[in-house]
Design a protein around this motif. Structure first.
Motif, PDB file in Angstrom:
ATOM      1  N   LEU A 186      45.169  21.116  29.891  1.00  0.00           N
ATOM      2  CA  LEU A 186      46.088  21.770  28.963  1.00  0.00           C
ATOM      3  C   LEU A 186      46.025  23.292  29.073  1.00  0.00           C
ATOM      4  O   LEU A 186      46.856  23.989  28.473  1.00  0.00           O
ATOM      5  N   GLY A 187      45.066  23.799  29.781  1.00  0.00           N
ATOM      6  CA  GLY A 187      44.947  25.236  29.923  1.00  0.00           C
ATOM      7  C   GLY A 187      44.520  25.942  28.655  1.00  0.00           C
ATOM      8  O   GLY A 187      44.917  27.084  28.392  1.00  0.00           O
ATOM      9  N   LEU A 188      43.708  25.275  27.835  1.00  0.00           N
ATOM     10  CA  LEU A 188      43.258  25.872  26.577  1.00  0.00           C
ATOM     11  C   LEU A 188      42.344  27.072  26.801  1.00  0.00           C
ATOM     12  O   LEU A 188      42.210  27.923  25.932  1.00  0.00           O
ATOM     13  N   ASP A 189      41.714  27.130  27.962  1.00  0.00           N
ATOM     14  CA  ASP A 189      40.882  28.274  28.294  1.00  0.00           C
ATOM     15  C   ASP A 189      40.919  28.457  29.802  1.00  0.00           C
ATOM     16  O   ASP A 189      41.325  27.559  30.556  1.00  0.00           O
ATOM     17  N   THR A 190      40.512  29.608  30.260  1.00  0.00           N
ATOM     18  CA  THR A 190      40.530  29.897  31.689  1.00  0.00           C
ATOM     19  C   THR A 190      39.146  30.339  32.160  1.00  0.00           C
ATOM     20  O   THR A 190      38.338  30.852  31.387  1.00  0.00           O
ATOM     21  N   ILE A 191      38.905  30.107  33.433  1.00  0.00           N
ATOM     22  CA  ILE A 191      37.658  30.514  34.063  1.00  0.00           C
ATOM     23  C   ILE A 191      38.005  31.454  35.210  1.00  0.00           C
ATOM     24  O   ILE A 191      38.842  31.135  36.061  1.00  0.00           O
ATOM     25  N   ARG A 222      35.897  35.154  28.686  1.00  0.00           N
ATOM     26  CA  ARG A 222      34.600  34.738  28.177  1.00  0.00           C
ATOM     27  C   ARG A 222      33.779  33.949  29.190  1.00  0.00           C
ATOM     28  O   ARG A 222      32.583  33.763  29.011  1.00  0.00           O
ATOM     29  N   LYS A 223      34.443  33.482  30.242  1.00  0.00           N
ATOM     30  CA  LYS A 223      33.749  32.609  31.186  1.00  0.00           C
ATOM     31  C   LYS A 223      34.074  32.995  32.624  1.00  0.00           C
ATOM     32  O   LYS A 223      35.220  33.320  32.950  1.00  0.00           O
ATOM     33  N   GLY A 280      36.912  18.449  38.134  1.00  0.00           N
ATOM     34  CA  GLY A 280      37.589  18.143  36.872  1.00  0.00           C
ATOM     35  C   GLY A 280      38.223  19.319  36.175  1.00  0.00           C
ATOM     36  O   GLY A 280      38.767  19.180  35.074  1.00  0.00           O
ATOM     37  N   TYR A 281      38.206  20.492  36.799  1.00  0.00           N
ATOM     38  CA  TYR A 281      38.816  21.672  36.188  1.00  0.00           C
ATOM     39  C   TYR A 281      40.240  21.863  36.700  1.00  0.00           C
ATOM     40  O   TYR A 281      40.549  21.544  37.849  1.00  0.00           O
ATOM     41  N   ASP A 302      38.622  37.100  42.017  1.00  0.00           N
ATOM     42  CA  ASP A 302      39.308  36.506  43.158  1.00  0.00           C
ATOM     43  C   ASP A 302      40.259  35.394  42.751  1.00  0.00           C
ATOM     44  O   ASP A 302      41.153  35.031  43.522  1.00  0.00           O
ATOM     45  N   GLY A 303      40.079  34.818  41.583  1.00  0.00           N
ATOM     46  CA  GLY A 303      40.951  33.729  41.168  1.00  0.00           C
ATOM     47  C   GLY A 303      40.738  33.352  39.723  1.00  0.00           C
ATOM     48  O   GLY A 303      39.748  33.735  39.097  1.00  0.00           O
TER      49      GLY A 303
END
Length: 306
Positions: free
Chosen positions: A209-214, A243-244, A180-181, A201-202
């Motif tokens: 919506l791309g409100l945050d990234t991992i 942050r993640k 789901g990401y 690595d990625g």
């Protein structure tokens, strides 16, 4: 103590009904839990599917066997009382019950005949023993499923280790998308298969919506991943003001690494090889359905007459 088997539950189930009163199954379950001095954790333990309690399932099968032997009867839904035959059995002074004892009654013999497959091996031959199985039918099915799943997980990890590092990084993004990401696979990941930036690595979007990234670290390791590797990854995250992060490996983590990840402010999720394989199976990444079996039960509401 350990959770009693369904055979262990049969005699105290019957004995609690010896006064001839009608009792609901829920009350009988509570009485048996007290009789065996089960802890809250033992009473809450679930079958591998997570759908049914182990103790509830075993009490249910104890009830079924007693009813099929006509030692108890159900005057109405979910309520049980002892029969004259049941009282006679208790009068014999027996202290335990099992299928061998119940087989003296013709109703139970018929139940056993109807339960046997028309062709193929009997349950005793499947276990390699002529003794009565300790597991309920649901437990036998779920234990067999777990065995197949564990074998598949081992095969998945071996297959991953035979692939290239770049393929592994793509696999990780594919899994996160299935979970789901990142929205679509096309725009989910960035910098996958490249040299990485400071141990990253990625990058994958947390939502559509791309409100945050991992940020992702994906490593095919043979030995345990220690704290220094996690610290390097955290440093890379801080360099990106991230942050993640998710650190995924085909091996395991040391206790020190796991403790460190749980103490820092930056949110870092550690996924080891077993968890990775389990997620791949759950979200159909690199696996396909070989066979499907549906276990059904009576729909009591259907038979309720207005």
């Amino acid at each position: 103590m350990t959770i009693p088997t369904y055979k262990d539950c049969m005699f105290p189930f019957l004995d609690h009904l010896k006064d001839g009163r009608e009792r609901p199954i829920r009350e009988l379950g509570e009485v048996l839990a007290g009789h065996f001095a089960l802890t809250p954790a033992e009473r809450a333990e679930l079958l591998p599917s997570g759908q049914t309690g182990v103790f509830v399932n075993r009490v249910g099968w104890a009830r079924t066997y007693l009813k099929k032997a006509a030692l108890i009867e159900s005057p109405r839904r979910g309520v049980f009382r002892i029969t004259q035959r049941g009282l006679s059995v208790l009068a014999e002074g027996v202290q335990s019950l099992d299928s061998k004892y119940l087989a003296r009654f013709p109703e139970f013999q018929e139940f056993q005949r109807a339960s046997q497959p028309q062709d193929g091996p009997t349950p005793s031959s499947l276990t390699g023993s002529g003794t009565e199985a300790e597991a309920t039918p649901e437990e036998a099915i779920e234990n067999a499923y777990l065995g197949i799943r564990q074998q598949l997980a081992q095969e998945l990890l071996a297959k991953i280790l035979s692939c290239s590092p770049t393929f592994f990084e793509y696999l990780v993004v594919e899994l996160l998308v299935k979970m789901g990401y990142g929205g679509s696979r096309k725009d989910a990941g960035e910098r996958i298969g490249q040299s990485g930036d400071g141990g990253i690595d990625g990058i994958i979007k947390e939502d559509r919506l791309g409100l945050d990234t991992i940020f992702i670290q994906a490593k095919r390791w043979q030995g345990s991943v220690g704290r220094p590797e996690i610290q390097k990854f955290v440093g890379a995250l801080q360099g990106q003001r991230a942050r993640k992060g998710v650190f995924i490996t085909t091996s395991t983590y040391t206790a020190d690494a796991t403790s460190y990840a749980g103490q820092i402010d930056t949110k870092v999720v550690l996924i080891d090889g077993q968890k990775l394989a389990s997620l791949m199976i759950d979200f159909d990444v690199g696996v396909s359905v070989a066979a499907s079996y549906t276990v059904k039960r009576i729909d009591s509401d259907y038979f309720e007459e207005a």
